[in-house]
Design a protein around this motif. Structure first.
Motif, PDB file in Angstrom:
ATOM      1  N   LEU A   1      33.510 -19.090 -31.549  1.00  0.00           N
ATOM      2  CA  LEU A   1      33.917 -19.730 -30.303  1.00  0.00           C
ATOM      3  C   LEU A   1      32.864 -20.694 -29.769  1.00  0.00           C
ATOM      4  O   LEU A   1      33.098 -21.402 -28.797  1.00  0.00           O
ATOM      5  CB  LEU A   1      34.218 -18.667 -29.238  1.00  0.00           C
ATOM      6  CG  LEU A   1      35.472 -17.833 -29.475  1.00  0.00           C
ATOM      7  CD1 LEU A   1      35.534 -16.690 -28.476  1.00  0.00           C
ATOM      8  CD2 LEU A   1      36.712 -18.702 -29.349  1.00  0.00           C
ATOM      9  N   GLY A   2      31.694 -20.706 -30.409  1.00  0.00           N
ATOM     10  CA  GLY A   2      30.623 -21.594 -29.974  1.00  0.00           C
ATOM     11  C   GLY A   2      29.933 -21.107 -28.720  1.00  0.00           C
ATOM     12  O   GLY A   2      29.342 -21.892 -27.992  1.00  0.00           O
ATOM     13  N   MET A   3      29.996 -19.831 -28.448  1.00  0.00           N
ATOM     14  CA  MET A   3      29.418 -19.271 -27.226  1.00  0.00           C
ATOM     15  C   MET A   3      28.062 -18.609 -27.471  1.00  0.00           C
ATOM     16  O   MET A   3      27.496 -18.005 -26.577  1.00  0.00           O
ATOM     17  CB  MET A   3      30.375 -18.244 -26.623  1.00  0.00           C
ATOM     18  CG  MET A   3      31.703 -18.835 -26.214  1.00  0.00           C
ATOM     19  SD  MET A   3      32.887 -17.595 -25.710  1.00  0.00           S
ATOM     20  CE  MET A   3      32.057 -16.792 -24.374  1.00  0.00           C
ATOM     21  N   GLU A   4      27.513 -18.747 -28.672  1.00  0.00           N
ATOM     22  CA  GLU A   4      26.245 -18.112 -28.983  1.00  0.00           C
ATOM     23  C   GLU A   4      25.131 -18.814 -28.242  1.00  0.00           C
ATOM     24  O   GLU A   4      25.035 -20.025 -28.227  1.00  0.00           O
ATOM     25  CB  GLU A   4      25.998 -18.162 -30.493  1.00  0.00           C
ATOM     26  CG  GLU A   4      24.774 -17.413 -30.910  1.00  0.00           C
ATOM     27  CD  GLU A   4      24.619 -17.397 -32.415  1.00  0.00           C
ATOM     28  OE1 GLU A   4      24.079 -16.409 -32.917  1.00  0.00           O
ATOM     29  OE2 GLU A   4      25.019 -18.357 -33.071  1.00  0.00           O
ATOM     30  N   ASP A   5      24.264 -18.032 -27.607  1.00  0.00           N
ATOM     31  CA  ASP A   5      23.134 -18.577 -26.862  1.00  0.00           C
ATOM     32  C   ASP A   5      21.996 -18.817 -27.855  1.00  0.00           C
ATOM     33  O   ASP A   5      21.369 -17.880 -28.332  1.00  0.00           O
ATOM     34  CB  ASP A   5      22.681 -17.599 -25.767  1.00  0.00           C
ATOM     35  CG  ASP A   5      21.657 -18.204 -24.842  1.00  0.00           C
ATOM     36  OD1 ASP A   5      21.345 -19.406 -24.984  1.00  0.00           O
ATOM     37  OD2 ASP A   5      21.166 -17.475 -23.963  1.00  0.00           O
TER      38      ASP A   5
END
Length: 82
Positions: free
Chosen positions: A72-76
């Motif tokens: 989802l491209g939500m990795e910090d």
């Protein structure tokens, strides 16, 4: 599982008359099988089997969550991984 493997090896060695196992009595050759049954009984009654199953399921769940966050491209990316 190790007891079962040893038991099968003992049976093969007894039938093929290999090594010292050829001279053993059948009671001694077949003794790993009751030991395997005792181990499985202990593992089930102590909760060892269930604990391993739960740990495996938790690892799968954590990996699935991590993959979903990455997809989802939500990795910090600012913080290093723990």
């Amino acid at each position: 599982m190790a007891f079962v493997i040893v038991g099968v090896l003992f049976i093969v060695m007894k039938v093929a008359e290999l090594g010292p196992v050829a001279g053993w009595s059948w009671w001694l050759v077949l003794s790993p099988f009751p030991l395997a049954a005792l181990w499985w009984w202990y593992a089930d009654t102590s909760g060892l089997t269930k604990k391993r199953e739960i740990d495996k399921m938790e690892r799968r769940k954590a990996e699935r969550r991590r993959k979903n966050i990455v997809n989802l491209g939500m990795e910090d990316t600012r913080r290093p991984r723990q």
